[in-house]
Design an enzyme around this catalytic site. Structure first.
Site, PDB file in Angstrom:
ATOM      1  N   GLU A  50     -10.713  -4.576 -23.848  1.00 21.32           N
ATOM      2  CA  GLU A  50      -9.363  -4.698 -23.183  1.00 21.32           C
ATOM      3  C   GLU A  50      -9.378  -4.205 -21.833  1.00 21.32           C
ATOM      4  O   GLU A  50      -9.867  -3.128 -21.550  1.00 21.32           O
ATOM      5  CB  GLU A  50      -8.744  -3.692 -24.015  1.00 21.32           C
ATOM      6  CG  GLU A  50      -7.879  -3.962 -25.332  1.00 21.32           C
ATOM      7  CD  GLU A  50      -7.086  -2.856 -25.751  1.00 21.32           C
ATOM      8  OE1 GLU A  50      -6.355  -2.087 -24.917  1.00 21.32           O
ATOM      9  OE2 GLU A  50      -7.170  -2.698 -26.886  1.00 21.32           O
TER      10      GLU A  50
ATOM     11  N   ASP B  85       1.266   5.621 -21.834  1.00 24.83           N
ATOM     12  CA  ASP B  85      -0.262   6.232 -21.650  1.00 24.83           C
ATOM     13  C   ASP B  85       0.043   7.756 -21.439  1.00 24.83           C
ATOM     14  O   ASP B  85       0.782   8.304 -20.775  1.00 24.83           O
ATOM     15  CB  ASP B  85      -0.856   5.605 -20.575  1.00 24.83           C
ATOM     16  CG  ASP B  85      -1.473   4.129 -20.935  1.00 24.83           C
ATOM     17  OD1 ASP B  85      -1.982   4.154 -21.981  1.00 24.83           O
ATOM     18  OD2 ASP B  85      -1.074   3.235 -20.041  1.00 24.83           O
TER      19      ASP B  85
END
Lengths: 271, 437
Positions: free
Chosen positions: A57, A68
């Protein structure tokens, strides 16, 4: 596109059929483009593929990564301050694909929107990318994207979470291609000490709605955890732990990837 | 008199079922939070039809927050407005000192209704954080407020207020360390805490149903003011104006006038050092369409879709986005949006202090500056003075440090914060005291 040609979705499917034929889960490694530099990120991602990741990814750095945790925030912030651009992410994908690596892009939605949804799908497919994970785009708002991805043979990869209703799991899996991304826990990215129990029940719920391979992400940090997740999922996704390793250079990324690759094969050393 | 609950009664200007105002709004957010916003939407729909909920909201707004807020005819200020009549809707007189309490009391009641025990909030100037801390204290909820580190410095008084009220204040040190980063942290908290936590979003932005729900809690501003102006003057105002950051005070006062075709609606955005300077926070004037913090709207972003750093002397307007209904009203032309610079706002701030004995929030001073400009433009329509209704959304106690530095009325060395906020670093005018109060 030639109807007979192999699409990105096909190539993504092969990642999981190969792993399944070997009676193991696939290892999916996340690292952001541009961290520590564009060239450096290419080296780290290449290292991850060489050390046993089945798929990478490539993170597209974004200024407001709400899903995140601190490790990835710090890395993408550094990449952005160094001036990384969308075209750098596409370049990294192209270089990886050029040497046979399989890469999807992980991106928040606004950069794609600004670049142009059709243009992004076209340019990513041309670079050899095979799919896109969109952590802040839900299928409800994704009709344009789904159509663009379909035209280019790219896999639109959506997420399900422990809080997703069965109805939403059904509607999400109906438009997801390649694999389904199951968030193991309610929270942001970041290595955790234990794999959450909610992951197993989420995967079980998802399986009642789809035959898609299911990758589990959020919180996996070592071979033992990778082995545990491989026991119930088709793919093990590792991000923050690899980004932490990347702070120590390519050798550290290689070491962790090797350990994780052993983990998804049930060969972890039980640390 | 209209009461707060009338704001929730439904209007002829609603988004579609998934929160779109035309091409704006919607839900651009992680799947993990969809269940939570669905729950908020469902509970809000029930609550706004529940007489007990509405009665409790009205009781709190009246007996606790002090509604209705008055309308003040600002005659001495109006002498500087080209002959126009300037009417101030006094949201600064609400408990906690701004319009923010309207929304917070509503959402805190909703939190209790959902059986949740903890609230989180983002805050820029600190007004929303103070209002949330206040409601949490009143209702016995645990409260945590995220505030950009830059804002904790320039709004230190409000940090102290929140802590006195029992809230935990977390300075956010990521990104630009201002309001947008506080929102990011609030979302990150909520993803992990959603089982027992409600996120009291402070403006009419974010994912559906927040833009509509927050607007409804603030519609009381416009509903009251419309009645008050009609009663006192026998006519509607010619224009209704407000400052626009996220846009909650503006949408609250604009909304009840949407069907009054003769009433101009003007929002004033923070132009900082000027839109052309690049150091501003005027999302509609200087932005492009994009998705941030849950909704599609106008956004200050670069050509890769990265959010740009913004600048405004006003912490509460220092935000790169705007609520989606404002984007829609801008598109349809029903409302217009114009920039007001730091210097224009501070001039208006001083003028309101000196002519009316009212120290406004610097956010609201942007609306005062706009009203003065509009008044000179409208002048006297056929002998009658043009009437401009201004939302005075907050009071300026929190801004006394900033204003004192701007005007050089005190020795900077005697001020409590150690570093001058960056907005005043730029031209050195504070230290030399060259501005005149």
């Amino acid at each position: 596109m030639n109807a007979a040609s192999v699409t990105g979705i096909d190539r993504l499917g092969e990642v999981f059929t190969t792993a399944k034929a070997e009676d193991r889960a696939a290892l999916i490694a996340y690292l952001p483009a541009g961290y520590p530099t564009v060239k450096g990120s290419l080296g780290l991602l290449t290292q991850a593929l060489d050390a046993g990741a089945d798929l990478v990814e490539v993170g597209l750095p974004y200024s407001d990564p709400v899903l995140d945790g601190p490790v990835i925030q710090h890395a993408v912030d550094q990449a952005l301050r160094a001036g990384v651009r969308i075209r750098d992410t596409l370049h990294v994908v192209e270089q990886l694909a050029g040497r046979g690596g399989r890469a999807v892009v992980m991106t928040y939605w606004n950069p794609v929107l600004r670049y142009g949804v059709d243009a992004f799908a076209r340019d990513l497919a041309a670079a050899g990318g095979i799919g896109v994970i969109t952590p802040d785009l839900v299928p409800d708002e994704a009709s344009t994207w789904i159509a663009a991805a379909d035209r280019e043979g790219l896999a639109p990869i959506f997420l399900v979470a422990p809080s997703s209703s069965d109805e939403r799991i059904a509607s999400t899996t109906a438009v997801t291609r390649g694999f389904l991304y199951a968030a193991s826990t309610m929270g942001v990215t970041g290595a955790r000490d234990a794999v959450s129990d909610t992951a197993t029940s989420l995967v079980a719920r998802a399986r009642s709605h789809t035959d898609l391979p299911i990758g589990v992400g959020l919180g996996v940090r070592n071979g033992a955890q990778a082995g545990e997740v491989a026991g119930f999922a088709d793919g093990v996704i590792v991000g923050s732990a690899l980004v932490s390793a990347a702070e120590h250079g390519r050798a550290a990324v290689a070491r962790l990837t090797t350990e994780l690759a052993a983990g998804v094969r049930g060969q972890h050393t039980g640390r | 008199m209209t009461s707060a609950s009338h704001g929730l009664a439904g209007t002829t200007h609603e988004p579609d079922d998934t929160g779109h105002f035309g091409r704006w709004g919607g839900r651009f957010m992680p799947e993990a939070l969809i269940a939570a916003v669905d729950e908020v939407a469902v509970e809000y729909e029930k609550a706004r039809r529940d007489p007990a909920f509405l009665a409790e909201l009205d009781r709190l707004q009246r007996d606790y927050a002090g509604r209705p807020s008055p309308v003040t005819d600002a005659r001495r200020l109006a002498e500087h407005a080209g002959g126009a009549r300037i009417l101030l809707k006094r949201e600064d007189l609400n408990h906690t000192g701004s319009h923010k309490i309207n929304n917070v009391l509503g959402q805190a009641l909703l939190t209790k209704r959902m059986g949740k025990t903890r609230v989180i909030a983002e805050t820029g100037a600190g007004q929303h954080g103070v209002a949330t801390a206040t409601a949490a204290a009143l209702m016995g909820l645990e409260c945590l407020v995220y505030m950009g580190e830059v804002d904790t410095e320039r709004q230190a008084l409000n940090v102290a207020r929140m802590r006195l009220l029992g809230a935990e204040v977390v300075p956010v040190t990521t990104g630009s360390r201002t309001l947008k980063d506080a929102l990011n942290e609030a979302y990150r908290d909520w993803v992990a805490s959603v089982g027992h936590t409600h996120y009291i979003l402070g403006t009419a932005a974010g994912p559906h149903p927040f833009p509509r729900m927050v607007r409804d809690f603030h519609r009381v501003i416009g509903l009251e003011a419309r009645d008050q102006v009609l009663t006192a003057y026998g006519r509607l105002p010619d224009a209704v104006v407000a400052c626009v950051g996220g846009g909650s005070n503006a949408i609250g006062i604009f909304h009840p006038f949407l069907d009054d075709d003769g009433v101009r609606l003007v929002g004033y955005e923070a132009a900082g050092e000027g839109v052309e300077s690049g150091r501003h926070a005027a999302s509609i004037t200087g932005g492009t369409p994009g998705a941030l913090h849950g909704a599609m709207s106008y956004l200050l972003q670069d050509e890769d879709g990265q959010t740009l750093e913004t600048h405004s002397i006003s912490a509460g307007l220092d935000y790169p986005g705007v609520g989606p209904e404002h984007a829609y009203l801008a598109d349809t032309g029903r409302a217009t949006y114009e920039p007001v610079t730091d210097a224009e706002a501070m001039d208006a701030f001083r003028l309101l202090c000196r002519t009316e004995g009212i120290i406004p929030a610097i956010e609201s001073a942007h609306a005062i500056a706009g009203a003065l400009r509009l008044g000179r433009e409208l002048g006297r329509a056929g002998g009658d003075p043009a009437t401009i209704l201004v939302n005075l959304s907050g009071r300026g106690d929190k801004d006394v440090d900033t204003a004192a530095r701007w005007f050089g009325v005190v020795d900077p060395a005697s001020l409590p914060t150690e570093e001058p906020p960056p907005s005043e670093d730029a031209d050195g005018a504070v230290a030399s005291g060259e501005r005149e109060l």
